[in-house]
Design a protein around this motif. Structure first.
Motif, short mmCIF file in Angstrom:
data_model
loop_
_atom_site.label_atom_id
_atom_site.label_comp_id
_atom_site.label_asym_id
_atom_site.label_seq_id
_atom_site.Cartn_x
_atom_site.Cartn_y
_atom_site.Cartn_z
N PRO A 48 -16.87 13.07 -4.52
CA PRO A 48 -16.64 12.46 -3.34
C PRO A 48 -17.12 13.22 -1.83
O PRO A 48 -18.21 14.08 -2.45
N HIS A 49 -17.41 12.52 -1.12
CA HIS A 49 -18.20 11.86 0.38
C HIS A 49 -19.50 11.74 -0.25
O HIS A 49 -20.46 11.54 0.50
N HIS A 50 -19.90 11.42 -1.42
CA HIS A 50 -20.72 10.98 -1.64
C HIS A 50 -21.30 10.04 -1.14
O HIS A 50 -21.01 8.69 -1.12
N ARG B 114 -20.84 6.01 -2.69
CA ARG B 114 -19.44 5.38 -2.48
C ARG B 114 -19.31 3.87 -1.34
O ARG B 114 -18.85 3.36 -1.29
N ASP B 115 -20.32 4.52 -0.58
CA ASP B 115 -20.70 3.12 0.59
C ASP B 115 -20.81 1.79 0.09
O ASP B 115 -21.33 0.79 0.78
#
Ligand SMILES: [Zn+2]
Length: 344
Positions: A151-153, A156-157
């Motif tokens: 998560p929040h890495h 992921r974009d």
């Protein structure tokens, strides 16, 4: 007004009045003979045009013609009414109207994307891979976290994801979550599977981008698998798909779930590597991505990365189909235009 015109007017009124009384096809035929037959007042008036003074002829001809059109129109209307009544009568009697033409069965065809997928299954099937299906709707964990994208890495974009209004539920952005499902099902046995299916990304749609697309992904996990196995498998796969002389090329790349990672190019099968419009002159076509399964992904799948290694390779079926059939717009595949689909 001429005498003949008065007669035409009287005939028109009489004819329309008689038409009101017509009940069936036989009476209608009789009516037609009486009022639009050769000897009828209206039709025989055409022959009398020679008896009319020259200057009145155009007006007379027009009047006769108008009278004829009125009667013909009334006849057509009545005919439709009688047909409708007959149909209703038959329907109310509950009998089947065998005189109505049936709707023919149209012969279906296999969708071009499935044709390509079937060809891929056939080839990898010969190489010992079996098909493994996994869900198109996934949890955030399977789509990202278990594939080494916490998560929040920022990684992921790399995927424009469709999130749902349910917590942690997403439409899968790739077939890779199937890797985790397959590993958890088969651990600690060796794995050789192909993961096919629809994937979804929130992308601007254009000639080469769709929000839905089809992907296939190879996964092999066993003791002692190396990068050489990956390269050899892909080379073999390409030759079986595109021909004995086909070359592949691996370019270093980055994916969170493989290490090392590579982009997979295949020698252009249109020009044989010489350079053409399809490969934009370069002689190579981008085919997919691949790499050695990241140790953390093996761990999430239940395998000990100290003992097991594996490789994965994914490719887009839509893109392969575009190239295979020289289609110029990816959106044709899903807009269900029968004129397009009938060509395959
Ligand atoms: Zn080419």
């Amino acid at each position: 007004m001429l005498e003949i015109e008065r007669r035409l007017e009287a005939e028109r009124l009489a004819a329309l009045e008689n038409l009101e009384k017509v009940q069936d096809q036989a009476q209608l035929d009789q009516w037609k003979q009486n009022h639009l037959g050769k000897t009828s007042v209206t039709m025989s008036a055409f022959g009398q045009v020679v008896t009319v003074p020259n200057e009145e002829r155009p007006a007379f001809g027009k009047a006769v013609n108008a009278a004829k059109v009125v009667l013909e129109t009334a006849l057509a209307g009545k005919l439709a009414l009688i047909k409708q009544k007959e149909l209703e009568a038959r329907m109310s009697q509950g009998t089947i109207d065998v005189t109505l033409p049936g709707r023919g069965l149209r012969r279906g065809r296999i969708h071009p994307l499935n044709l390509t997928a079937q060809e891929i299954y056939r080839v990898v099937g010969q190489m010992g891979f079996q098909i493994y299906q996994s869900p198109e709707v996934e949890t955030d964990d399977f789509n990202f976290t278990f594939l080494n994208i916490p998560p929040h890495h920022p990684a992921r974009d790399m995927w424009d994801t469709f999130y749902t209004d349910k917590d942690n539920i997403v439409l899968r952005t790739h077939t890779s979550p199937g890797q985790i499902h397959a590993m958890r099902e088969y651990c600690p046995q060796p794995i050789r599977v192909i993961l096919p299916g629809a994937c979804f990304r929130y992308e601007q749609q254009d000639q080469s981008h769709e929000i839905e697309f089809m992907q296939v992904e190879l996964l092999a996990v066993d003791k002692g698998i190396t990068f050489a196995d990956l390269k050899g498998t892909l080379q073999d796969f390409a030759r079986r798909m595109f021909g004995e002389q086909t070359q592949i090329r691996l370019r270093p790349s980055y994916f969170p779930f493989t290490e090392p990672s590579a982009e997979l190019d295949v020698e252009c099968f249109v020009c044989g590597g010489k350079g053409c419009g399809v490969c934009h002159g370069g002689g190579w076509l981008e085919w997919g991505g691949c790499g050695m399964v990241h140790p953390r992904v093996l761990e999430y799948g239940g395998y000990d990365p100290e003992i097991f290694t594996g490789f994965a390779a994914g490719m887009g079926v839509d893109r392969a189909t575009l190239l295979r059939y020289q289609v110029d717009d990816i959106r044709y595949f899903r807009n269900n235009d029968i004129r397009f689909l009938e060509q395959f």
